[in-house]
Design an enzyme around this catalytic site. Structure first.
Site, PDB file in Angstrom:
ATOM      1  N   ASP A   2      42.949  81.053  23.063  1.00  0.00           N
ATOM      2  CA  ASP A   2      43.440  81.672  21.811  1.00  0.00           C
ATOM      3  C   ASP A   2      43.759  80.582  20.785  1.00  0.00           C
ATOM      4  OD1 ASP A   2      46.215  83.992  21.163  1.00  0.00           O
ATOM      5  OD2 ASP A   2      44.350  83.645  20.098  1.00  0.00           O
TER       6      ASP A   2
ATOM      7  N   VAL B 268      47.098  81.245  31.406  1.00  0.00           N
ATOM      8  CA  VAL B 268      48.537  81.534  31.253  1.00  0.00           C
ATOM      9  C   VAL B 268      48.914  82.829  31.968  1.00  0.00           C
ATOM     10  CG1 VAL B 268      50.249  82.246  29.498  1.00  0.00           C
ATOM     11  CG2 VAL B 268      48.781  80.271  29.091  1.00  0.00           C
TER      12      VAL B 268
ATOM     13  N   ASP C 223      33.319  74.526  25.710  1.00  0.00           N
ATOM     14  CA  ASP C 223      34.406  74.992  24.843  1.00  0.00           C
ATOM     15  C   ASP C 223      33.811  76.168  24.072  1.00  0.00           C
ATOM     16  OD1 ASP C 223      36.252  73.379  22.107  1.00  0.00           O
ATOM     17  OD2 ASP C 223      35.991  75.483  22.657  1.00  0.00           O
TER      18      ASP C 223
ATOM     19  N   SER D 250      42.542  86.279  31.221  1.00  0.00           N
ATOM     20  CA  SER D 250      43.761  86.403  32.047  1.00  0.00           C
ATOM     21  C   SER D 250      43.910  85.351  33.137  1.00  0.00           C
ATOM     22  CB  SER D 250      43.851  87.798  32.705  1.00  0.00           C
ATOM     23  OG  SER D 250      44.264  88.757  31.766  1.00  0.00           O
TER      24      SER D 250
END
Ligand code: APR
Length: 172
Positions: free
Chosen positions: A35, A121, A11, A118
């Site tokens: 994000d 999502v 993470d 990218s």
């Protein structure tokens, strides 16, 4: 001293590096995926600083403090949404890595961690995105770069295996 490029599975909000890169959207006001994780971990002061930045164009990058994160600062960059690959996506994705490296070097960062920009999502196929990530990072490092270590922070074991294969092979 050559810069070390490594892939890890983690993470990204946990990494005690100088800079972590956020795969943001053009509003810079947070979202889902990495994000969302970065905004949650950094705390509410992050979005207040982001609000002052006036957004960010695709392929560009902007810096904020890292607040509650172990990192020193966050580089927010906006990747392209995958749209078939012939609408400038490769160049825009390469620009995200290039601009992030430049901002990190401007701040004399010694270490920086990237997520796979990218590829969530925004739907960019991971294999070509990872090849662009490695090649554009390698191409944009200054010879006297302050950066000693670049981490490609994979969220899945599958992504980690791909980055390791590309880093150990000849990334085209
Ligand atoms: N640490 C590291 N990597 C992560 C984490 C995390 N905590 N959470 C997700 N990822 C990975 C995803 O698995 C994917 O490989 O980050 C990569 C990028 O996926 P997204 O976060 O979906 O980012 P992106 O595809 O660039 O889409 C950006 O999503 O969250 C919104 O606000 C964001 O609108 C923007 C869009």
């Amino acid at each position: 001293m050559p810069t070390l490029l490594r892939a890890i599975q983690s993470d990204i909000t946990k990494l005690p590096v100088d800079a972590i890169v956020n795969a943001a959207n053009s509003s810079l006001l947070g979202g889902g995926g990495v994000d969302g994780a970065i905004h949650r971990a950094a705390g509410p002061d992050l979005v207040h600083e982001c609000r002052l930045l006036g957004g960010c164009k695709t392929g560009e990058a902007k810096v904020t403090k890292a607040y509650r994160l172990p990192a020193q600062f966050i580089i927010h960059t906006v990747g392209p949404v995958w749209n078939g690959g012939d609408k400038g996506e490769p160049e825009l994705l390469a620009s995200c890595y290039r601009k992030s490296i430049a901002l990190a070097e401007e701040r004399s960062a010694a270490s920086i961690a990237f997520p796979s920009i990218s590829t969530g999502v925004y739907g960019y196929p991971i294999e070509s995105a990872a090849q662009i990530a490695i090649r554009s990072v390698r191409d944009s490092l200054r010879t006297d770069s302050s950066i000693q270590e670049i981490l490609f922070c994979c969220f899945s074991a599958e992504d980690l295996r791909l980055y390791e294969r590309l880093l150990n092979g000849t990334a085209r």
